[in-house]
Design a protein around this motif. Structure first.
Motif, PDB file in Angstrom:
ATOM      1  N   PRO A  37       0.767  -1.063   0.222  1.00  0.00           N
ATOM      2  CA  PRO A  37       0.193  -0.061   0.387  1.00  0.00           C
ATOM      3  C   PRO A  37       0.652   0.758   0.539  1.00  0.00           C
ATOM      4  O   PRO A  37       1.549   0.915   0.696  1.00  0.00           O
ATOM      5  N   CYS A  38       0.827   2.364  -0.873  1.00  0.00           N
ATOM      6  CA  CYS A  38       1.094   3.626  -1.040  1.00  0.00           C
ATOM      7  C   CYS A  38       0.259   4.478  -1.171  1.00  0.00           C
ATOM      8  O   CYS A  38      -1.025   4.701  -1.363  1.00  0.00           O
ATOM      9  N   GLY A  39       0.006   5.639   0.452  1.00  0.00           N
ATOM     10  CA  GLY A  39      -1.219   6.585   0.273  1.00  0.00           C
ATOM     11  C   GLY A  39      -0.382   7.649   0.426  1.00  0.00           C
ATOM     12  O   GLY A  39       0.685   7.823   1.192  1.00  0.00           O
ATOM     13  N   ILE A  40      -1.316   8.463   0.707  1.00  0.00           N
ATOM     14  CA  ILE A  40      -0.920   9.896   0.168  1.00  0.00           C
ATOM     15  C   ILE A  40      -2.427  10.941   0.753  1.00  0.00           C
ATOM     16  O   ILE A  40      -3.430  10.639   0.326  1.00  0.00           O
ATOM     17  N   VAL A  41      -1.808  11.237   1.615  1.00  0.00           N
ATOM     18  CA  VAL A  41      -3.354  12.675   2.586  1.00  0.00           C
ATOM     19  C   VAL A  41      -2.576  13.496   1.962  1.00  0.00           C
ATOM     20  O   VAL A  41      -1.994  14.427   2.095  1.00  0.00           O
ATOM     21  N   ASP A  42      -3.605  14.367   1.836  1.00  0.00           N
ATOM     22  CA  ASP A  42      -4.049  15.647   1.651  1.00  0.00           C
ATOM     23  C   ASP A  42      -4.666  16.488   2.699  1.00  0.00           C
ATOM     24  O   ASP A  42      -5.196  16.501   3.166  1.00  0.00           O
ATOM     25  N   GLU A  43      -3.481  16.985   3.403  1.00  0.00           N
ATOM     26  CA  GLU A  43      -3.650  17.635   4.535  1.00  0.00           C
ATOM     27  C   GLU A  43      -4.689  18.693   4.244  1.00  0.00           C
ATOM     28  O   GLU A  43      -5.312  19.195   5.223  1.00  0.00           O
ATOM     29  N   ASP A  44      -4.749  19.683   3.324  1.00  0.00           N
ATOM     30  CA  ASP A  44      -5.769  20.520   3.344  1.00  0.00           C
ATOM     31  C   ASP A  44      -7.235  19.869   3.526  1.00  0.00           C
ATOM     32  O   ASP A  44      -8.598  20.538   3.956  1.00  0.00           O
ATOM     33  N   THR A  45      -7.910  18.950   2.620  1.00  0.00           N
ATOM     34  CA  THR A  45      -8.581  17.894   2.178  1.00  0.00           C
ATOM     35  C   THR A  45      -9.540  17.372   3.482  1.00  0.00           C
ATOM     36  O   THR A  45     -10.304  17.155   3.659  1.00  0.00           O
ATOM     37  N   GLY A  46      -8.031  16.508   3.194  1.00  0.00           N
ATOM     38  CA  GLY A  46      -8.542  15.214   4.453  1.00  0.00           C
ATOM     39  C   GLY A  46      -8.494  13.971   3.817  1.00  0.00           C
ATOM     40  O   GLY A  46      -8.932  12.794   4.073  1.00  0.00           O
ATOM     41  N   GLN A  47      -8.678  14.512   1.832  1.00  0.00           N
ATOM     42  CA  GLN A  47      -8.623  13.149   1.174  1.00  0.00           C
ATOM     43  C   GLN A  47      -7.418  12.305   1.315  1.00  0.00           C
ATOM     44  O   GLN A  47      -6.110  12.710   1.199  1.00  0.00           O
ATOM     45  N   LEU A  48      -7.525  10.284   1.566  1.00  0.00           N
ATOM     46  CA  LEU A  48      -6.969   9.986   1.494  1.00  0.00           C
ATOM     47  C   LEU A  48      -7.001   9.397   0.304  1.00  0.00           C
ATOM     48  O   LEU A  48      -7.430   8.710  -0.308  1.00  0.00           O
ATOM     49  N   TYR A  49      -5.294   8.724  -0.476  1.00  0.00           N
ATOM     50  CA  TYR A  49      -5.446   8.168  -1.620  1.00  0.00           C
ATOM     51  C   TYR A  49      -4.257   7.243  -1.783  1.00  0.00           C
ATOM     52  O   TYR A  49      -3.849   7.310  -0.535  1.00  0.00           O
ATOM     53  N   VAL A  50      -4.800   5.979  -1.622  1.00  0.00           N
ATOM     54  CA  VAL A  50      -3.962   4.187  -1.370  1.00  0.00           C
ATOM     55  C   VAL A  50      -4.512   3.143  -2.461  1.00  0.00           C
ATOM     56  O   VAL A  50      -5.107   3.335  -3.295  1.00  0.00           O
ATOM     57  N   THR A  51      -3.360   3.782  -2.508  1.00  0.00           N
ATOM     58  CA  THR A  51      -2.677   2.469  -4.157  1.00  0.00           C
ATOM     59  C   THR A  51      -1.888   1.423  -3.771  1.00  0.00           C
ATOM     60  O   THR A  51      -1.154   1.650  -3.012  1.00  0.00           O
ATOM     61  N   PHE A  52      -2.522  -0.301  -4.489  1.00  0.00           N
ATOM     62  CA  PHE A  52      -1.908  -1.234  -3.538  1.00  0.00           C
ATOM     63  C   PHE A  52      -1.214  -1.631  -4.986  1.00  0.00           C
ATOM     64  O   PHE A  52      -1.541  -1.694  -5.803  1.00  0.00           O
ATOM     65  N   GLY A  53      -0.328  -2.092  -4.484  1.00  0.00           N
ATOM     66  CA  GLY A  53       1.216  -2.551  -5.490  1.00  0.00           C
ATOM     67  C   GLY A  53       1.592  -3.624  -5.822  1.00  0.00           C
ATOM     68  O   GLY A  53       1.239  -4.069  -4.698  1.00  0.00           O
ATOM     69  N   SER A  54       0.978  -4.418  -6.914  1.00  0.00           N
ATOM     70  CA  SER A  54       1.144  -6.020  -6.733  1.00  0.00           C
ATOM     71  C   SER A  54       2.874  -6.338  -7.085  1.00  0.00           C
ATOM     72  O   SER A  54       3.167  -7.465  -7.359  1.00  0.00           O
ATOM     73  N   LYS A 158     -12.228   0.920   0.735  1.00  0.00           N
ATOM     74  CA  LYS A 158     -12.533   1.794   0.600  1.00  0.00           C
ATOM     75  C   LYS A 158     -13.968   2.103   1.471  1.00  0.00           C
ATOM     76  O   LYS A 158     -14.960   3.532   1.867  1.00  0.00           O
ATOM     77  N   THR A 159     -14.115   1.415   2.664  1.00  0.00           N
ATOM     78  CA  THR A 159     -14.737   1.780   3.364  1.00  0.00           C
ATOM     79  C   THR A 159     -14.881   2.582   5.029  1.00  0.00           C
ATOM     80  O   THR A 159     -15.813   2.863   5.732  1.00  0.00           O
ATOM     81  N   MET A 160     -13.048   2.850   4.929  1.00  0.00           N
ATOM     82  CA  MET A 160     -12.818   3.144   6.051  1.00  0.00           C
ATOM     83  C   MET A 160     -13.062   4.734   5.701  1.00  0.00           C
ATOM     84  O   MET A 160     -13.259   5.190   4.949  1.00  0.00           O
ATOM     85  N   THR A 161     -13.165   5.640   6.875  1.00  0.00           N
ATOM     86  CA  THR A 161     -13.145   7.361   7.095  1.00  0.00           C
ATOM     87  C   THR A 161     -12.002   7.572   7.678  1.00  0.00           C
ATOM     88  O   THR A 161     -11.276   7.441   8.792  1.00  0.00           O
ATOM     89  N   TRP A 162     -11.642   8.961   7.265  1.00  0.00           N
ATOM     90  CA  TRP A 162     -10.606   9.987   7.594  1.00  0.00           C
ATOM     91  C   TRP A 162     -11.397  10.962   7.488  1.00  0.00           C
ATOM     92  O   TRP A 162     -11.314  11.558   6.358  1.00  0.00           O
ATOM     93  N   LYS A 163     -10.847  12.094   8.495  1.00  0.00           N
ATOM     94  CA  LYS A 163     -11.805  13.078   8.678  1.00  0.00           C
ATOM     95  C   LYS A 163     -12.739  13.322   7.682  1.00  0.00           C
ATOM     96  O   LYS A 163     -13.362  14.321   7.137  1.00  0.00           O
ATOM     97  N   GLY A 164     -13.673  12.165   7.875  1.00  0.00           N
ATOM     98  CA  GLY A 164     -14.987  12.086   7.450  1.00  0.00           C
ATOM     99  C   GLY A 164     -15.270  11.660   5.867  1.00  0.00           C
ATOM    100  O   GLY A 164     -16.218  11.643   5.342  1.00  0.00           O
ATOM    101  N   LEU A 165     -14.203  11.315   5.540  1.00  0.00           N
ATOM    102  CA  LEU A 165     -14.102  10.560   4.075  1.00  0.00           C
ATOM    103  C   LEU A 165     -13.856   9.676   4.021  1.00  0.00           C
ATOM    104  O   LEU A 165     -12.824   8.746   4.342  1.00  0.00           O
ATOM    105  N   ASN A 166     -13.984   9.409   3.164  1.00  0.00           N
ATOM    106  CA  ASN A 166     -13.764   7.114   1.939  1.00  0.00           C
ATOM    107  C   ASN A 166     -12.583   7.269   1.303  1.00  0.00           C
ATOM    108  O   ASN A 166     -12.624   8.875   0.582  1.00  0.00           O
ATOM    109  N   PRO A 167     -11.557   6.803   1.254  1.00  0.00           N
ATOM    110  CA  PRO A 167     -10.309   7.258   0.632  1.00  0.00           C
ATOM    111  C   PRO A 167     -10.492   6.787  -0.685  1.00  0.00           C
ATOM    112  O   PRO A 167     -11.981   5.746  -1.597  1.00  0.00           O
ATOM    113  N   ILE A 168      -9.897   6.653  -1.633  1.00  0.00           N
ATOM    114  CA  ILE A 168      -9.992   7.256  -3.511  1.00  0.00           C
ATOM    115  C   ILE A 168      -9.024   5.594  -2.932  1.00  0.00           C
ATOM    116  O   ILE A 168      -7.721   5.721  -2.487  1.00  0.00           O
ATOM    117  N   VAL A 169      -9.453   5.033  -3.820  1.00  0.00           N
ATOM    118  CA  VAL A 169      -8.679   3.071  -3.301  1.00  0.00           C
ATOM    119  C   VAL A 169      -8.216   3.006  -5.412  1.00  0.00           C
ATOM    120  O   VAL A 169      -9.151   2.279  -6.009  1.00  0.00           O
TER     121      VAL A 169
END
Length: 210
Positions: A37-54, A158-169
């Motif tokens: 898993p590689c994650g990027i979280v935008d501290e301004d919006t709270g949006q979390l982006y997670v990409t799973f590499g194989s 996809k069902t977890m939340t961070w800052k009230g937002l679901n991550p983009i997976v």
């Protein structure tokens, strides 16, 4: 931005906890399907982006995910950004002396036309990186879930939340090679683009677009 420990796919107890009437194997049977898993979280919006590499956790894998994050932004969001500040740990794939990573970051600055500032956490302080808190939430969220396959893994995240937002997976099937580096001559040209803080040359690096 950071990568999490490799996730093994299979009917494993993952700490001895399972939900429902699932029966998990009590030890690793040598699974071959694993994801990074590689994650990027935008501290301004709270949006979390997670990409799973194989494949492998490499500099190219991390920067490719950063480029995907950039393309996911709207034109307005891109225009509002004056510079991009990236907080990372000092891991082998993205350190302030990792040649391939710095080369890709210079290319990213030129691509986005934005100044990039790399800020590194000192050893044993990566826990202060905001992305680590996201990983903690994820561990609690899917604790006890049997990650039988990639679909189950992605659906759970996809069902977890961070800052009230679901991550983009996303799931990446791209194969990355380890050990890619630059020659000393090539690195000299890259180094010319790096504005290293004189007091913290390996921990605070500014890259301006050409």
């Amino acid at each position: 931005m950071d990568c999490k420990a490799t996730v093994e796919i299979g009917e494993y107890s993952r700490g001895g906890q399972t939900r429902g009437y699932n029966q998990a194997q009590d030890h690793d049977m040598g699974t071959k399907e694993k994801y990074v898993p590689c994650g990027i979280v935008d501290e301004d919006t709270g949006q979390l982006y997670v990409t799973f590499g194989s494949s492998y956790k490499t500099s190219d894998f991390m920067v490719d995910n950063l480029e995907q994050w950039w393309t996911s932004l709207s034109i307005t969001e891109k225009q509002q950004l004056e510079n991009i500040q990236i907080k990372v740990d000092n891991g082998a794939e993205n350190s302030g002396i990792r040649r391939q990573f710095l080369k890709r970051m210079v290319e990213f600055a030129d691509q986005t036309k934005k100044s990039i500032q790399l800020l590194y956490f000192p050893p044993y302080h990566s826990k202060y990186n905001p992305i680590e808190r996201c990983w903690g939430i994820l561990e609690r969220h899917w604790n006890g879930t049997l990650l039988r396959n990639a679909q189950t893994m992605l659906a759970s995240v996809k069902t977890m939340t961070w800052k009230g937002l679901n991550p983009i997976v996303k799931l990446s099937k791209k194969v990355y090679q380890k050990g890619i580096s630059l020659t000393k001559k090539e690195m000299k040209e890259i180094e010319k683009r790096l504005e290293r803080n004189p007091h913290l040359p390996k921990w605070d690096i500014l890259i301006r677009p050409s």
